[in-house]
Design an enzyme around this catalytic site. Structure first.
Site, mmCIF file in Angstrom:
data_model
loop_
_atom_site.group_PDB
_atom_site.id
_atom_site.type_symbol
_atom_site.label_atom_id
_atom_site.label_comp_id
_atom_site.label_asym_id
_atom_site.label_seq_id
_atom_site.Cartn_x
_atom_site.Cartn_y
_atom_site.Cartn_z
ATOM 1 C CG ASP A 126 -1.827 1.181 1.310
ATOM 2 O OD1 ASP A 126 -2.401 1.572 0.276
ATOM 3 O OD2 ASP A 126 -1.962 1.740 2.411
ATOM 4 C CG ASP A 147 -2.219 7.035 0.666
ATOM 5 O OD1 ASP A 147 -1.237 7.462 0.040
ATOM 6 O OD2 ASP A 147 -3.379 7.108 0.230
ATOM 7 C CG ASP A 185 -1.922 2.238 6.729
ATOM 8 O OD1 ASP A 185 -2.377 1.862 5.626
ATOM 9 O OD2 ASP A 185 -2.020 3.403 7.137
#
Length: 139
Positions: A8, A10, A106
């Site tokens: 990922d 961000d 996250d």
């Protein structure tokens, strides 16, 4: 054959959280903001190391209401990750549709919690709090 690894952007490759705090939740709607974000500590080196051992892709979501964010994410990848990331950016609001062995993310949002491979929950307070812990596990 190399295993497939998705990462990922961000909060994993890009220090999204630092900018999100500065803009108090309005970050997704600000033109130009994604282009100016800094990498998470150790992310660039980790990406390049993992690219030697895995078939690595960047799997991210961009705000639907901010069209510039989509192109800014491509620009960020080119600027910070270069050749190892060429044509390896996938933008989707349904990460679970991508088949692979690992997903480093996250948050459980946008299908990450339904990913059919192994989800490595990244970030402070999670099982994989930083890039050193990810590299230790995957290498």
């Amino acid at each position: 054959m190399k295993k497939i690894l998705y990462i990922d952007m961000d909060g994993v490759l890009v220090d999204y959280n630092a900018m999100a705090e500065e803009y108090s939740g309005e970050i997704d709607w600000l033109p130009g903001v994604f282009a100016n974000m800094e990498p998470v500590d150790g992310a660039i080196e980790a990406f390049n190391t993992l690219a030697e051992h895995y078939d690595v892709y960047i799997l991210s979501t961009a705000p639907w209401s901010n069209e510039s964010a989509w192109s800014e994410k491509i620009g960020w990848v080119k600027k910070h990750l270069g050749h190892n990331a060429r044509k390896r950016l996938i933008l989707s609001h349904h990460k679970n549709l991508c088949a692979g062995d690992y997903l480093i993310d996250d948050r459980p949002n946008n299908g990450a919690e339904k990913f059919t491979g192994e989800w490595l929950h990244f970030g402070p307070g999670n099982k994989y709090p930083d890039w050193d812990s990810v590299l230790e596990y995957l290498l």
